[in-house]
Design a protein around this motif. Structure first.
Motif, PDB file in Angstrom:
ATOM      1  N   LEU A   1      -0.386   4.696  -0.124  1.00 29.50           N
ATOM      2  CA  LEU A   1      -1.380   4.360   0.894  1.00 29.50           C
ATOM      3  C   LEU A   1      -2.807   4.221   0.353  1.00 29.50           C
ATOM      4  CD1 LEU A   1      -0.200   6.487   3.939  1.00 29.50           C
ATOM      5  CD2 LEU A   1       0.094   4.061   3.561  1.00 29.50           C
ATOM      6  N   ASP A   2      -3.026   3.159  -0.379  1.00 26.92           N
ATOM      7  CA  ASP A   2      -4.380   2.849  -0.828  1.00 26.92           C
ATOM      8  C   ASP A   2      -5.276   2.636   0.395  1.00 26.92           C
ATOM      9  OD1 ASP A   2      -6.304   0.259  -1.500  1.00 26.92           O
ATOM     10  OD2 ASP A   2      -6.260   1.775  -3.073  1.00 26.92           O
TER      11      ASP A   2
ATOM     12  N   SER B   1       2.017   2.381  -3.346  1.00 29.07           N
ATOM     13  CA  SER B   1       0.981   3.057  -4.145  1.00 29.07           C
ATOM     14  C   SER B   1       0.355   4.207  -3.359  1.00 29.07           C
ATOM     15  CB  SER B   1      -0.099   2.061  -4.551  1.00 29.07           C
ATOM     16  OG  SER B   1      -0.703   1.473  -3.407  1.00 29.07           O
TER      17      SER B   1
ATOM     18  N   ALA C   1      -6.645  -1.037   1.158  1.00 26.85           N
ATOM     19  CA  ALA C   1      -5.550  -1.915   1.576  1.00 26.85           C
ATOM     20  C   ALA C   1      -5.109  -1.587   2.990  1.00 26.85           C
ATOM     21  CB  ALA C   1      -4.378  -1.789   0.602  1.00 26.85           C
ATOM     22  N   ASN C   2      -5.034  -0.302   3.307  1.00 23.96           N
ATOM     23  CA  ASN C   2      -4.617   0.084   4.644  1.00 23.96           C
ATOM     24  C   ASN C   2      -5.607  -0.351   5.704  1.00 23.96           C
ATOM     25  OD1 ASN C   2      -2.153   1.775   5.405  1.00 23.96           O
ATOM     26  ND2 ASN C   2      -2.652   2.451   3.352  1.00 23.96           N
TER      27      ASN C   2
ATOM     28  N   SER D   1       0.825  -1.204   0.000  1.00 22.59           N
ATOM     29  CA  SER D   1       0.000   0.000   0.000  1.00 22.59           C
ATOM     30  C   SER D   1       0.858   1.252   0.000  1.00 22.59           C
ATOM     31  CB  SER D   1      -0.920  -0.001   1.221  1.00 22.59           C
ATOM     32  OG  SER D   1      -1.647   1.196   1.299  1.00 22.59           O
TER      33      SER D   1
END
Length: 411
Positions: free
Chosen positions: A306-307, A304, A310-311, A301
């Motif tokens: 900190l999507d 990218s 996903a986080n 994450s």
């Protein structure tokens, strides 16, 4: 048995409540005391310092004079410290009150785990500690809401009055409901009845057979300290990750924390069921696997920027990993100690508090980012903990300890 569980749960809850209940009133407290919010944020560290400094003495005293008097004294100190905090007219008085609250809460915290060691066998203790962990996860969510509702009608000192009332409830339970569970204390009373002023040779032999430098106990101290450091690092960096990096407002942050607390609760209350199916070691390894997966998700994450989805998954895995493994590991750490459970509990508590504070301080000193701080403890801590779980197995309980537990359960 119900009385021991009720009192242990009440004793433990003083610790998280005193952390989270007053935070909603921090701006008003700072204004009234002529201090900045940042100056009063040190109250958290002061509170933990009070806990750490008293845990060792509380554990030793609970082993020698009994769990009950230490619990009563700790609750009494907490009551008066809470009243002092509500009446503080300067930041220094406020911080003194917080330190004293830590002394009271730390004493109760140590006694609670010692009581569970005295009264439950390994399997039941692991289940109860997992459930206890789930209950403590409720406090960070409920306490700020309760604090907000209180402050709709009353000024901030009422928050500390509420804490004092909780202390009174715990003191009453400790005085009138809690029975002494310390086998060492009961042995001393028996010796006094027979006219002996010294511990029996059997008692001394049992104490000598319960060393704190054994590799199994040290391994569990390390594992639980890493676990607490992981969850406290997450709590510490989550505001920066969620609000500053991911772009959520305070309302969004509160929602995310509530959801992760819900994950912790569900996992904690599922642990007793899982313990009926799987071995303790399997759940401990599963816990480390969840930490490793969380680290992988957060690394991916981070690449990218900190999507968000996903986080959130990573945060949930952290909470689930801690909840499913901490209670089991704490139970194993206490299992070798029948007469020195208070000291064992205090060593665990001190190590957990100090390790967490040192890691967060060191990472801040080195200028490590919030995300990397979390990833490092997840990855490095997970490897260390998994290695210790695989290399250091739970020893068989000495016959003397089994006999003591049978006596405890029938008394």
């Amino acid at each position: 048995m119900i009385r021991f569980l009720l009192c242990s749960f009440a004793l433990v809850l003083l610790y998280p409540t005193a952390i989270d209940l007053y935070l909603v009133g921090l701006p008003q407290i700072a204004s009234d005391l002529g201090a900045t919010e940042s100056q009063l944020h040190i109250a958290f560290s002061v509170y933990l310092a009070g806990m750490a400094t008293t845990m060792f003495f509380a554990g030793k005293l609970s082993d020698s004079i009994g769990r009950k008097p230490v619990a009563m004294t700790g609750a009494t100190i907490f009551i008066f410290a809470s009243l002092l905090g509500g009446q503080a007219d300067s930041s220094s008085t406020f911080l003194i009150a917080r330190f004293a609250q830590g002394i009271g809460a730390g004493s109760c915290y140590v006694v609670a785990f010692a009581i569970l060691r005295d009264t439950l066998d390994d399997q039941r203790r692991a289940k109860v500690l997992s459930m206890l962990n789930g209950i403590t996860c409720i406090v960070p969510v409920i306490a700020p809401v309760v604090g907000h509702l209180i402050m709709l009608k009353f000024p901030w000192p009422s928050l500390f009055t509420t804490m004092a009332v909780m202390g009174v409830v715990v003191c009453i339970l400790s005085t009138f409901v809690l029975k002494e569970s310390n086998a060492n204390r009961r042995s001393n009373e028996s010796a006094a009845e027979t006219g002996s002023s010294h511990p029996s040779e059997t008692t001394l032999a049992k104490r000598a057979a319960e060393p704190f430098l054994g590799r199994f106990f040290i391994s569990r101290v390390i594992i639980t300290s890493i676990g607490v450091t992981t969850i406290l690092t997450y709590v510490n960096v989550s505001p920066m990750l969620v609000m500053e990096v991911m772009g959520f407002d305070r309302g969004g942050y509160s929602t995310i924390m509530a959801l992760t607390a819900l994950v912790s609760m569900i996992t904690s209350f599922s642990a007793p069921f899982l313990l009926s199916i799987f071995r303790q070691r399997s759940l401990m390894l599963l816990s480390q696997g969840l930490f490793a997966t969380a680290a992988t998700v957060l690394v991916a994450s981070g690449v990218s920027t900190l999507d968000q989805i996903a986080n959130l998954i990573g945060f949930g895995l952290i909470c689930a990993g801690f909840s499913i493994g901490f209670g089991v590991t704490m139970s194993q750490a206490l299992s070798p100690f029948s007469l020195r459970a208070g000291m064992a509990s205090s060593i665990l508590g001190i190590a957990q508090v100090c390790a967490s504070a040192f890691y967060i301080w060191l990472m801040g000193l080195l200028g490590v980012s919030a995300l990397n701080m979390l990833i490092i403890i997840l990855a490095l801590g997970g490897v260390i903990s998994a290695a210790l779980i695989l290399l250091v197995a739970l020893p068989s309980m000495p016959t003397s300890c089994k006999a003591n537990e049978e006596i405890t359960s029938t008394s």
